[in-house]
Motif scaffolding. Structure first.
Motif, PDB file in Angstrom:
ATOM      1  N   ARG A  27     -16.531  -2.396   9.538  1.00  0.00           N
ATOM      2  CA  ARG A  27     -16.817  -1.243  10.378  1.00  0.00           C
ATOM      3  C   ARG A  27     -18.280  -0.834  10.241  1.00  0.00           C
ATOM      4  O   ARG A  27     -18.969  -0.596  11.250  1.00  0.00           O
ATOM      5  N   THR A  28     -18.767  -0.814   9.026  1.00  0.00           N
ATOM      6  CA  THR A  28     -20.153  -0.433   8.763  1.00  0.00           C
ATOM      7  C   THR A  28     -21.123  -1.448   9.351  1.00  0.00           C
ATOM      8  O   THR A  28     -22.137  -1.071   9.953  1.00  0.00           O
ATOM      9  N   LEU A  29     -20.823  -2.730   9.199  1.00  0.00           N
ATOM     10  CA  LEU A  29     -21.690  -3.776   9.758  1.00  0.00           C
ATOM     11  C   LEU A  29     -21.829  -3.657  11.273  1.00  0.00           C
ATOM     12  O   LEU A  29     -22.851  -4.021  11.840  1.00  0.00           O
ATOM     13  N   ARG A  30     -20.808  -3.128  11.912  1.00  0.00           N
ATOM     14  CA  ARG A  30     -20.833  -2.980  13.370  1.00  0.00           C
ATOM     15  C   ARG A  30     -21.341  -1.615  13.804  1.00  0.00           C
ATOM     16  O   ARG A  30     -21.324  -1.282  14.984  1.00  0.00           O
ATOM     17  N   GLY A  31     -21.772  -0.810  12.825  1.00  0.00           N
ATOM     18  CA  GLY A  31     -22.310   0.506  13.139  1.00  0.00           C
ATOM     19  C   GLY A  31     -21.286   1.430  13.771  1.00  0.00           C
ATOM     20  O   GLY A  31     -21.619   2.281  14.585  1.00  0.00           O
ATOM     21  N   MET A  32     -20.046   1.282  13.351  1.00  0.00           N
ATOM     22  CA  MET A  32     -18.938   2.007  13.955  1.00  0.00           C
ATOM     23  C   MET A  32     -18.480   3.125  13.016  1.00  0.00           C
ATOM     24  O   MET A  32     -18.390   2.934  11.807  1.00  0.00           O
ATOM     25  N   SER A  33     -18.201   4.276  13.575  1.00  0.00           N
ATOM     26  CA  SER A  33     -17.653   5.364  12.778  1.00  0.00           C
ATOM     27  C   SER A  33     -16.162   5.110  12.540  1.00  0.00           C
ATOM     28  O   SER A  33     -15.526   4.341  13.265  1.00  0.00           O
ATOM     29  N   ARG A  34     -15.643   5.809  11.569  1.00  0.00           N
ATOM     30  CA  ARG A  34     -14.202   5.721  11.308  1.00  0.00           C
ATOM     31  C   ARG A  34     -13.435   6.249  12.520  1.00  0.00           C
ATOM     32  O   ARG A  34     -12.398   5.701  12.903  1.00  0.00           O
ATOM     33  N   ARG A  35     -13.955   7.288  13.123  1.00  0.00           N
ATOM     34  CA  ARG A  35     -13.314   7.872  14.307  1.00  0.00           C
ATOM     35  C   ARG A  35     -13.243   6.856  15.446  1.00  0.00           C
ATOM     36  O   ARG A  35     -12.221   6.736  16.119  1.00  0.00           O
ATOM     37  N   GLU A  36     -14.345   6.117  15.649  1.00  0.00           N
ATOM     38  CA  GLU A  36     -14.364   5.125  16.727  1.00  0.00           C
ATOM     39  C   GLU A  36     -13.370   3.995  16.457  1.00  0.00           C
ATOM     40  O   GLU A  36     -12.641   3.567  17.350  1.00  0.00           O
ATOM     41  N   LEU A  37     -13.338   3.511  15.208  1.00  0.00           N
ATOM     42  CA  LEU A  37     -12.371   2.463  14.861  1.00  0.00           C
ATOM     43  C   LEU A  37     -10.950   2.965  15.095  1.00  0.00           C
ATOM     44  O   LEU A  37     -10.122   2.243  15.652  1.00  0.00           O
ATOM     45  N   ARG A  41      -6.137   2.521  18.203  1.00  0.00           N
ATOM     46  CA  ARG A  41      -5.002   3.404  18.492  1.00  0.00           C
ATOM     47  C   ARG A  41      -4.253   3.838  17.232  1.00  0.00           C
ATOM     48  O   ARG A  41      -3.030   3.785  17.143  1.00  0.00           O
ATOM     49  N   MET A  42      -5.043   4.265  16.241  1.00  0.00           N
ATOM     50  CA  MET A  42      -4.489   4.820  15.007  1.00  0.00           C
ATOM     51  C   MET A  42      -5.181   6.148  14.743  1.00  0.00           C
ATOM     52  O   MET A  42      -6.240   6.415  15.305  1.00  0.00           O
ATOM     53  N   SER A  43      -4.614   6.930  13.873  1.00  0.00           N
ATOM     54  CA  SER A  43      -5.273   8.185  13.525  1.00  0.00           C
ATOM     55  C   SER A  43      -6.448   7.894  12.590  1.00  0.00           C
ATOM     56  O   SER A  43      -6.450   6.908  11.842  1.00  0.00           O
ATOM     57  N   GLU A  44      -7.421   8.767  12.646  1.00  0.00           N
ATOM     58  CA  GLU A  44      -8.573   8.634  11.746  1.00  0.00           C
ATOM     59  C   GLU A  44      -8.121   8.753  10.288  1.00  0.00           C
ATOM     60  O   GLU A  44      -8.630   8.055   9.411  1.00  0.00           O
ATOM     61  N   ARG A  45      -7.156   9.600  10.053  1.00  0.00           N
ATOM     62  CA  ARG A  45      -6.631   9.768   8.694  1.00  0.00           C
ATOM     63  C   ARG A  45      -5.996   8.464   8.185  1.00  0.00           C
ATOM     64  O   ARG A  45      -6.161   8.085   7.031  1.00  0.00           O
TER      65      ARG A  45
END
Length: 74
Positions: free
Chosen positions: A30-40, A45-49
């Protein structure tokens, strides 16, 4: 033979180690792709939690949910 050494989450040591390594790998990708946890979370289609639990090695992730995450990273 003695009792099976389950951890506080009711897992065997190898299971906890696997989930921890899996969480580290998801966070790394996720970090390598510059993606936030929220975006992932949104894209898979899962909750951020739930994504946070996976990254912390606490979520008992299903194969289908792993597939969703993998498809976001492909």
């Amino acid at each position: 033979m003695g009792p099976i050494p389950y951890d506080e989450d009711g897992r065997l040591p190898h299971e906890s180690e696997f989930l921890s390594q899996l969480g580290d790998r998801v966070r790394e990708m996720r970090t390598l792709r510059g993606m936030s946890r929220r975006e992932l979370a949104r894209r898979s289609r899962m909750s951020e939690r739930y994504v946070a639990q996976i990254e912390a090695g606490k979520g008992n992730v299903s194969i289908v949910r792993l597939l969703r995450i993998a498809l976001v990273f492909r």
